[in-house]
Write a protein that holds these residues in place. Structure first.
Motif, PDB file in Angstrom:
ATOM      1  N   GLU A   1       0.909  -1.119   0.098  1.00 23.60           N
ATOM      2  CA  GLU A   1      -0.031  -0.212   0.009  1.00 23.60           C
ATOM      3  C   GLU A   1       0.890   1.169   0.104  1.00 23.60           C
ATOM      4  O   GLU A   1       0.449   2.325  -0.587  1.00 23.60           O
ATOM      5  N   GLU A   2       1.898   1.241   0.382  1.00 23.72           N
ATOM      6  CA  GLU A   2       2.813   2.389   0.728  1.00 23.72           C
ATOM      7  C   GLU A   2       4.222   2.464  -0.095  1.00 23.72           C
ATOM      8  O   GLU A   2       5.067   3.250   0.185  1.00 23.72           O
ATOM      9  N   THR A   3       3.909   1.709  -1.279  1.00 30.41           N
ATOM     10  CA  THR A   3       5.107   1.664  -2.282  1.00 30.41           C
ATOM     11  C   THR A   3       4.402   2.059  -3.499  1.00 30.41           C
ATOM     12  O   THR A   3       3.551   1.558  -3.891  1.00 30.41           O
TER      13      THR A   3
ATOM     14  N   PRO B   1       1.968  -2.262   5.579  1.00 24.84           N
ATOM     15  CA  PRO B   1       2.520  -1.978   6.648  1.00 24.84           C
ATOM     16  C   PRO B   1       1.774  -1.980   8.197  1.00 24.84           C
ATOM     17  O   PRO B   1       2.186  -2.359   9.146  1.00 24.84           O
ATOM     18  N   ILE B   2       0.733  -0.921   7.697  1.00 22.28           N
ATOM     19  CA  ILE B   2      -0.228  -0.953   9.014  1.00 22.28           C
ATOM     20  C   ILE B   2      -1.610  -0.828   8.338  1.00 22.28           C
ATOM     21  O   ILE B   2      -1.954  -0.004   7.616  1.00 22.28           O
ATOM     22  N   ASP B   3      -2.197  -1.887   8.580  1.00 21.38           N
ATOM     23  CA  ASP B   3      -3.944  -2.128   8.106  1.00 21.38           C
ATOM     24  C   ASP B   3      -4.672  -1.664   9.219  1.00 21.38           C
ATOM     25  O   ASP B   3      -4.564  -2.307  10.405  1.00 21.38           O
ATOM     26  N   GLY B   4      -5.494  -0.643   9.178  1.00 19.52           N
ATOM     27  CA  GLY B   4      -6.068  -0.158  10.207  1.00 19.52           C
ATOM     28  C   GLY B   4      -5.463   1.172  10.796  1.00 19.52           C
ATOM     29  O   GLY B   4      -5.540   1.565  11.904  1.00 19.52           O
ATOM     30  N   THR B   5      -4.902   2.052   9.786  1.00 23.20           N
ATOM     31  CA  THR B   5      -4.166   3.335  10.230  1.00 23.20           C
ATOM     32  C   THR B   5      -5.166   4.224  11.212  1.00 23.20           C
ATOM     33  O   THR B   5      -4.623   4.749  11.999  1.00 23.20           O
ATOM     34  N   ARG B   6      -6.568   4.225  10.733  1.00 22.34           N
ATOM     35  CA  ARG B   6      -7.346   5.077  11.544  1.00 22.34           C
ATOM     36  C   ARG B   6      -7.191   4.749  12.961  1.00 22.34           C
ATOM     37  O   ARG B   6      -7.279   5.653  13.688  1.00 22.34           O
TER      38      ARG B   6
ATOM     39  N   LYS C   1     -11.863  -3.645  -1.823  1.00 20.93           N
ATOM     40  CA  LYS C   1     -10.504  -3.833  -0.910  1.00 20.93           C
ATOM     41  C   LYS C   1      -9.639  -4.205  -1.714  1.00 20.93           C
ATOM     42  O   LYS C   1      -9.669  -4.883  -2.671  1.00 20.93           O
ATOM     43  N   ASN C   2      -8.501  -3.945  -1.256  1.00 23.78           N
ATOM     44  CA  ASN C   2      -7.150  -4.279  -2.036  1.00 23.78           C
ATOM     45  C   ASN C   2      -6.364  -5.494  -1.849  1.00 23.78           C
ATOM     46  O   ASN C   2      -6.690  -5.848  -0.593  1.00 23.78           O
TER      47      ASN C   2
ATOM     48  N   ALA D   1      -5.330  -5.213  -8.737  1.00 26.95           N
ATOM     49  CA  ALA D   1      -5.182  -5.183  -7.346  1.00 26.95           C
ATOM     50  C   ALA D   1      -6.141  -5.162  -6.320  1.00 26.95           C
ATOM     51  O   ALA D   1      -5.918  -4.782  -5.283  1.00 26.95           O
ATOM     52  N   ARG D   2      -7.603  -5.442  -6.830  1.00 31.65           N
ATOM     53  CA  ARG D   2      -8.397  -4.679  -5.902  1.00 31.65           C
ATOM     54  C   ARG D   2      -9.701  -5.765  -6.109  1.00 31.65           C
ATOM     55  O   ARG D   2      -9.815  -6.415  -7.406  1.00 31.65           O
TER      56      ARG D   2
END
Length: 270
Positions: free
Chosen positions: A75-77, A94-99, A210-211, A244-245
């Protein structure tokens, strides 16, 4: 170390590397948790923090160093189309659920999967705030903190423990009202699915897109725990496509999964 007992698997070495990397990534994420990390929005309603970026760097360094010939999807690249030509691809969030992470709620995970020819073959999902380390290897079962896990044998929608966005079931467009369920709300999609794999919930469902990185690792957890995870029309999910979705997901034990599909498979989602 998780995975080292699976020496007969062709994916055992990669699984061990993945588990180590995800565990270290979780420890790094936890060091930022409730510490007011810098954060911003990639787009409206889509937060990211310095912790997401730091964990992404850690996972990328460890996993791509271990297997430089594998593709990479995170997600972050920034997406690299070369992954589409690789038979094996690391798929990570890296972090799923950032909220939840930014609100100080312990409902986030660090996720990683090895995908081969479109399907996950090794996976790890770690919630460092609760010290829950889920992992699975194709054909070897799923485990939570080293102990085997399985989905529940719940076979009825009424009264089941459903991890989902509760208001979805109250929408007036449903032709038949949903029975009462115990709704569990968790921001991390991977964590929702891990709870199903571990038997702490009976089912999970989402009818919005979702991804790959949200689902791939937990997909293997659910299947290796004896459950089913598909799209809302019953189709198996394949990863490392160009998009990818995925438009939807339904996860549960086999009988409950079938009952849920009966209710939703006729939907045409935008």
């Amino acid at each position: 170390m998780p995975g080292t007992e699976n020496g007969n698997s062709p994916y055992a070495a990669d699984h061990a590397v993945l588990c180590d990397a995800v565990r270290e990534g979780g420890a790094l994420a936890l060091s930022y948790f409730k510490a007011d990390p810098e954060h911003w929005e990639k787009k409206k309603g889509d937060p990211v923090s310095e912790a997401d970026i730091a964990v992404n760097h850690l996972l990328a360094a460890k996993l791509t160093r271990a297997q430089p010939s594998y593709g990479w999807l995170s997600e972050e690249t920034e997406d690299d189309a070369r992954r589409l030509s690789r038979s094996r691809v690391w798929v990570v969030d890296p972090i799923d659920g950032t909220r939840a992470f930014l609100k100080g709620k312990p409902h986030f995970t660090v996720c990683g999967a090895l995908v081969e020819e479109g399907r996950p073959v090794a996976a790890a999902v770690f919630n460092p705030a609760t010290d829950e380390f889920f992992e699975a290897l194709l054909g070897q079962g799923a485990r939570l903190n080293g102990q085997p896990i399985s989905v529940t044998d719940c076979d009825e929608i009424a009264g089941c423990r459903m991890v989902a966005f509760g208001p979805m079931f109250k929408h007036p467009a449903w032709p038949t009202p949903w029975p009462e369920m115990e709704i569990i709300d968790r921001n991390s999609v991977a964590y929702r699915l891990a709870l199903v794999a571990g038997g702490m919930a009976d089912a999970a469902m989402a009818l919005n897109a979702k991804n790959d990185w949200d689902i791939a690792a937990a997909d293997l957890l659910v299947h290796e725990a004896g459950g089913r995870l598909t799209g809302h029309k019953g189709e198996l999910l394949y990863y490392n496509s160009e998009a990818a979705r995925h438009p939807s997901l339904v996860a549960a034990g086999p009988v409950l999964h079938g009952a849920l599909l009966e209710r939703v498979q006729g939907l045409e989602l935008a």
